[in-house]
Design a protein around this motif. Structure first.
Motif, short mmCIF file in Angstrom:
data_model
loop_
_atom_site.label_atom_id
_atom_site.label_comp_id
_atom_site.label_asym_id
_atom_site.label_seq_id
_atom_site.Cartn_x
_atom_site.Cartn_y
_atom_site.Cartn_z
N ALA A 161 0.83 -1.21 0.00
CA ALA A 161 0.00 0.00 0.00
C ALA A 161 0.86 1.26 0.00
CB ALA A 161 -0.93 -0.01 1.20
N GLY A 185 1.16 -0.30 7.43
CA GLY A 185 1.31 0.75 6.43
C GLY A 185 2.05 1.95 7.00
N VAL A 243 -2.73 5.70 2.25
CA VAL A 243 -2.93 4.25 2.36
C VAL A 243 -4.37 4.00 2.77
CG1 VAL A 243 -2.36 2.20 3.73
CG2 VAL A 243 -0.53 3.72 2.89
N ALA A 245 -6.69 1.12 4.00
CA ALA A 245 -6.51 -0.23 4.56
C ALA A 245 -7.78 -0.75 5.24
CB ALA A 245 -5.34 -0.23 5.54
N VAL A 268 -5.40 -1.42 -0.18
CA VAL A 268 -5.22 -2.84 0.10
C VAL A 268 -6.34 -3.38 0.99
CG1 VAL A 268 -2.72 -2.90 -0.23
CG2 VAL A 268 -3.67 -2.28 2.02
N GLY A 292 -2.92 -0.50 -6.24
CA GLY A 292 -3.01 -1.43 -5.11
C GLY A 292 -3.65 -2.73 -5.51
#
Length: 347
Positions: A161, A185, A243, A245, A268, A292
């Motif tokens: 990521a 991350g 990022v 997540a 991600v 990603g």
């Protein structure tokens, strides 16, 4: 052997299943020392992703090689190894390009007909391409084993990521999500040299880990309030690298809104929910890139492993509860109720 099986939503059982055996010349059988429960496992646990009754589960593990097929040369009986969350053949076009998760002969642990990581042992196809040998002395170091276990998924996924988002020296990185992947991350962004890292999360125990991993700022708000807080921290511009997540529509919408014009999102979080959270016209107008997907962690293990071994990075704090194999159902309950961040299973 004993292994975790899933039978219905919220119905996890540790049951007797057939012992794994070498079926093909490239196989190995690995006795599991450490495994863990992933946030993505919870979608099956909650009934939000389909599983067959009695199907195995678990895709993160490390252990000792017990047996190998005739063509295995890279690892041998007694070796300590870590497995990425997918097996891969190492020779197809995708593997040669580093995208091991698209391997033409690859697969996921716990898929129908395969062993899951949350058990006593696993048959590993394509052992030479899939498994990565670890120093034997790590087997007696509980903290190091925990850190090495993250290489099977969450550390490599956080790294994927951060790379997709373009984390780098001089960049401001924002991380949406305070689960184990989001925290990794943060650690990955720090490792890549980011100057400022903004962690978005509401759980103090988790954001404390984020600060330990390198976060310079924490934003506890959600939705529009979170966007406003991040923009206030960045002179109204947003972060160069974001990022994502989590994987919900709201988290992706937040990620887009806090990305600086010309920036990028590394996503991600396994997508789930009713929509994508993406408005392509907004991304077009603001030159926001999106990169990603499923992280090819097997490709990243050789890069990240030396830094784990020498202590440059230590992802082990993402594990805050350890259970034995028979305690796995309780581990799922703890993660589902958010009383545990990430559960490690010690065999």
């Amino acid at each position: 052997m004993r292994a975790t099986t899933i039978h219905a939503p919220f119905d996890m059982r540790v049951a007797d299943v057939p012992d794994p055996v070498v079926r093909n010349p490239g196989d190995a059988v690995v006795r599991v020392l450490r495994s863990c429960i992933c946030g993505s496992d919870l979608w099956a646990y909650r009934g939000e992703s389909a599983r067959q009754a009695g199907q195995r589960i678990g895709h993160e593990f490390l252990g000792i090689v017990e047996e190998t097929g005739a063509e295995v040369t890279g690892v041998g009986r007694g070796d300590l190894v870590v497995a990425p969350f997918m097996w891969s053949d190492g020779v197809c076009d995708y593997c040669r390009e580093g995208l091991t998760t698209s391997c033409e002969h690859g697969g996921f642990w716990g898929s129908v007909g395969s062993d899951g990581g949350q058990g006593e042992a696993v048959r590993v196809p394509f052992a030479d391409a899939t498994l990565v040998a670890l120093p034997a002395e790590a087997a007696s170091d509980d903290r190091l084993l925990a850190a090495l276990l993250t290489l099977s998924d969450v550390m490599g996924t956080g790294h994927h990521a951060a790379l997709g988002a373009g984390a780098r020296a001089g960049a401001t990185v924002a991380v949406v999500g305070d689960g184990a992947v989001g925290l990794c991350g943060v650690l990955a962004a720090k490792r890549l040299g980011a100057d400022r890292i903004i962690a978005l999360g509401r759980h103090e125990a988790r954001t404390d880990i984020a600060r330990r991993f390198g976060a310079t700022d924490v934003v506890a708000e959600r939705g529009d309030a979170a966007v406003e807080a991040v923009r206030e921290l960045t002179r109204g511009q947003g972060a160069h690298a974001v990022v994502e997540a989590v994987g919900t529509e709201q988290s992706m919408r937040t990620a887009v809104s806090i990305t600086r014009d010309g920036g990028a999102i590394g996503f991600v979080g396994v997508p789930h929910g009713s929509g994508t959270g993406l408005d392509l016209s907004v991304m077009f107008d603001r030159n926001i890139a999106l990169r990603g997907g499923v992280a090819p962690v097997r490709t990243y293990i050789p890069e990240l492993l030396p830094d784990v071994l020498d202590g440059t990075i230590d992802p082990s704090p993402v594990f805050d509860l350890t259970v034995g194999l028979e305690g796995v159902p309780d581990g799922y309950k703890a993660m589902d109720e958010r009383t545990a961040l990430k559960v490690m299973v010690a065999n």
